[in-house]
Design a protein around this motif. Structure first.
Motif, PDB file in Angstrom:
ATOM      1  N   ILE A  42      -4.785  -2.292 -11.910  1.00 45.36           N
ATOM      2  CA  ILE A  42      -5.130  -2.504 -10.511  1.00 45.36           C
ATOM      3  C   ILE A  42      -4.724  -1.294  -9.678  1.00 45.36           C
ATOM      4  CG2 ILE A  42      -2.952  -3.652  -9.936  1.00 45.36           C
ATOM      5  CD1 ILE A  42      -4.623  -5.554  -8.154  1.00 45.36           C
ATOM      6  N   ASP A  44      -3.071  -0.459  -7.169  1.00 50.00           N
ATOM      7  CA  ASP A  44      -1.995  -0.609  -6.187  1.00 50.00           C
ATOM      8  C   ASP A  44      -1.050   0.586  -6.292  1.00 50.00           C
ATOM      9  OD1 ASP A  44      -0.422  -1.614  -4.214  1.00 50.00           O
ATOM     10  OD2 ASP A  44       0.320  -3.335  -5.347  1.00 50.00           O
ATOM     11  N   VAL A  45      -0.555   1.025  -5.163  1.00 53.40           N
ATOM     12  CA  VAL A  45       0.310   2.198  -5.128  1.00 53.40           C
ATOM     13  C   VAL A  45       1.736   1.812  -5.499  1.00 53.40           C
ATOM     14  CG1 VAL A  45      -1.110   3.362  -3.416  1.00 53.40           C
ATOM     15  CG2 VAL A  45       0.759   1.879  -2.668  1.00 53.40           C
ATOM     16  N   THR A  46       2.538   2.806  -5.830  1.00 47.58           N
ATOM     17  CA  THR A  46       3.928   2.560  -6.224  1.00 47.58           C
ATOM     18  C   THR A  46       4.934   3.398  -5.439  1.00 47.58           C
ATOM     19  OG1 THR A  46       3.691   4.197  -8.014  1.00 47.58           O
ATOM     20  CG2 THR A  46       3.317   1.873  -8.581  1.00 47.58           C
ATOM     21  N   LYS A 110     -11.071  -3.367   2.469  1.00 49.51           N
ATOM     22  CA  LYS A 110     -11.589  -4.477   1.665  1.00 49.51           C
ATOM     23  C   LYS A 110     -12.090  -5.595   2.567  1.00 49.51           C
ATOM     24  CE  LYS A 110     -10.230  -7.923  -1.794  1.00 49.51           C
ATOM     25  NZ  LYS A 110      -9.153  -8.417  -2.689  1.00 49.51           N
ATOM     26  N   SER A 248      -4.480   2.341   2.895  1.00 51.92           N
ATOM     27  CA  SER A 248      -3.844   1.786   1.695  1.00 51.92           C
ATOM     28  C   SER A 248      -3.541   2.844   0.656  1.00 51.92           C
ATOM     29  CB  SER A 248      -4.723   0.691   1.094  1.00 51.92           C
ATOM     30  OG  SER A 248      -4.692  -0.465   1.891  1.00 51.92           O
ATOM     31  N   LYS A 249      -4.575   3.547   0.185  1.00 53.67           N
ATOM     32  CA  LYS A 249      -4.378   4.546  -0.853  1.00 53.67           C
ATOM     33  C   LYS A 249      -3.940   5.884  -0.252  1.00 53.67           C
ATOM     34  CE  LYS A 249      -5.828   1.489  -3.796  1.00 53.67           C
ATOM     35  NZ  LYS A 249      -6.689   0.576  -3.079  1.00 53.67           N
ATOM     36  N   THR A 254      -0.843  -0.591   1.101  1.00 48.02           N
ATOM     37  CA  THR A 254      -1.373  -1.780   0.439  1.00 48.02           C
ATOM     38  C   THR A 254      -0.587  -3.033   0.817  1.00 48.02           C
ATOM     39  OG1 THR A 254      -0.050  -1.284  -1.537  1.00 48.02           O
ATOM     40  CG2 THR A 254      -2.340  -0.528  -1.535  1.00 48.02           C
ATOM     41  N   GLY A 255       0.703  -2.886   1.070  1.00 46.33           N
ATOM     42  CA  GLY A 255       1.525  -4.023   1.476  1.00 46.33           C
ATOM     43  C   GLY A 255       1.735  -4.116   2.970  1.00 46.33           C
ATOM     44  N   ARG A 257      -1.122  -3.214   5.307  1.00 51.91           N
ATOM     45  CA  ARG A 257      -2.474  -3.602   5.692  1.00 51.91           C
ATOM     46  C   ARG A 257      -2.944  -2.948   6.981  1.00 51.91           C
ATOM     47  NH1 ARG A 257      -4.320  -3.589   1.896  1.00 51.91           N
ATOM     48  NH2 ARG A 257      -6.230  -4.444   2.747  1.00 51.91           N
ATOM     49  N   THR A 385      -5.736   4.035 -13.649  1.00 53.53           N
ATOM     50  CA  THR A 385      -5.407   4.562 -12.334  1.00 53.53           C
ATOM     51  C   THR A 385      -4.178   5.461 -12.395  1.00 53.53           C
ATOM     52  OG1 THR A 385      -3.778   2.996 -11.450  1.00 53.53           O
ATOM     53  CG2 THR A 385      -6.073   2.268 -11.518  1.00 53.53           C
TER      54      THR A 385
END
Length: 406
Positions: A42, A44-46, A110, A248-249, A254-255, A257, A385
């Motif tokens: 997925i 999602d960033v870290t 999204k 987000s990216k 992403t968390g 919004r 990814t």
């Protein structure tokens, strides 16, 4: 009471929900290996939020603690300080002039990609790339615009195959379509469209009276000069294109919004301007983005914030290079990675994409995304990814190289 039967036409679970379920079942069956799983699936960033962003959020929280600086309902379409920052940095910096009334701040690309269909009639013909980000198709199914399901799609959706043979770039439709979803840099293939390529689409849309829904969520990863950062760099785009962008990216939201959509005043359908329709939709169905979040987003455009975000993007770009070169070196055919955080690879030995998913999970404890989940033309391909940690990325690539060099 009756349900919306269109929901019964789509798969019971979202692609990434299905992947999460498979991983969960594997962990339950193999608890001793649960800690070894590395997810490159997925998107999602870290990496943590930039210090400038965190500082702005802390200051905004403090403002909310005092009556004289407290903020209630936000302006429906965005705080002026954020709209101005977007206008200056994301558009004027690329030679594009817009008005702030053409920019609508939201809780992410999204959501907007899914909700934009509210302003279009149900009998419009929809065109999507294949493979495609599932939200484009699923939301049109939910609204009743997609028609009936077939073995490989839906009757009222025009699928534009993107394969190695056409360099993963869709061909112009050979029939009339009304709504065209384009995403560049592309999710899932990681490929891009040049100015000349996008000019063909703008010319087609203006000629046909169609609208392009342009998802530019991965614009921050562009490195090549001939790849536009916004579709409005293309002459004629303001009369045929709506653009979606995201923090987000770009900035790790992403968390948190936050994103935005641009609907130019010049864009009309049968003489009706689309901008006030979207404004009315948002005012009715959306309560705006919190003051704290918008202050955080605005901090992305400060000199300090821009540098910190560039550093984070570079971190992910390095991961993409590690994956791309590692897979290529052990014999995989690999695409993407240059202007994108996504690596699109051909599965080995004619293996199905879900079969390859199971192999990576069961043998190597590495999670990716099966290409088939993005559409019929994704079968035989697989997406990884670059959003993991550098350490986990290198571990995952080492496992893949060791296994496939046997």
């Amino acid at each position: 009471m009756k349900v919306n039967e269109n929901f019964l036409k789509i798969k019971s679970s979202y692609l990434f929900s299905g992947i999460a379920r498979k991983v969960r079942e594997y962990k339950e069956a193999h608890p001793e290996k649960a800690g070894e799983i590395i997810s490159l699936g997925i998107g999602d960033v870290t990496r943590p939020l930039a210090p400038a962003v965190i500082d702005a959020m802390h200051k905004a929280v403090e403002e909310m603690a005092h009556a004289e600086t407290f903020h209630g309902y936000p302006p429906e379409y965005g705080q002026d300080f954020l709209l101005q920052a977007i206008l200056e940095n994301d558009y004027r910096a690329h030679g594009v002039e817009l008005e702030t009334t053409e920019i609508f701040v939201s809780d992410g690309a999204k959501s907007d990609c899914g909700n934009i269909g509210d302003i279009f009639a149900e009998d419009n013909k929809v065109a999507v790339c294949d493979p495609v980000y599932p939200v484009y198709v699923d939301t049109n199914v939910m609204s009743g615009r997609a028609g009936d399901p077939t073995e490989h799609g839906f009757t009222n959706i025009y699928y534009m195959p993107c394969t190695a043979e056409n360099n993963f770039l869709p061909a112009l439709p050979d029939a009339h379509v009304d709504i065209i979803y384009l995403c560049f840099p592309n999710n899932p293939t990681g490929m891009t469209a040049s100015r000349a390529e996008l000019q063909k689409w703008v010319d087609y849309a203006n000629r046909e009276g169609a609208v392009i829904l342009f998802d530019a969520a991965y614009e921050a990863f562009i490195t090549e000069d001939d790849v536009p950062h916004t579709i409005y760099e293309i002459p004629g785009a303001k009369t045929c294109a709506i653009e979606f962008k995201s923090f987000s990216k770009t900035a790790g939201f992403t968390g948190v919004r936050c994103g935005y959509t641009v609907v130019p005043h010049a864009l009309k359908a049968n003489g009706v301007e689309l901008n006030p329709l979207w404004a009315r939709r948002q005012a009715t169905k959306f309560n705006g983005v919190s003051y704290i979040t918008q202050r955080a987003a605005a901090a992305c455009y400060t000199e300090e914030g821009k540098q910190q975000i560039r550093d984070t993007i570079a971190y992910y770009q390095k991961n993409a290079k590690v994956i791309y070169e590692g897979l290529r070196d052990c014999g995989f055919t690999v695409y993407g990675a240059v202007n994108s955080p996504y690596i699109w690879l051909k599965t080995p030995d004619g293996m199905g994409s879900w079969e390859f998913f199971d192999l990576l999970l069961n043998e190597l404890q590495v999670v990716g995304t099966p290409g088939e989940g993005f559409g019929p033309s994704g079968e035989g391909y697989f997406r990884l990814t670059a959003f993991g940690s550098a350490e986990n990325t290198e571990k995952a690539v080492a496992r893949i190289k060791a296994y496939f060099k046997k």
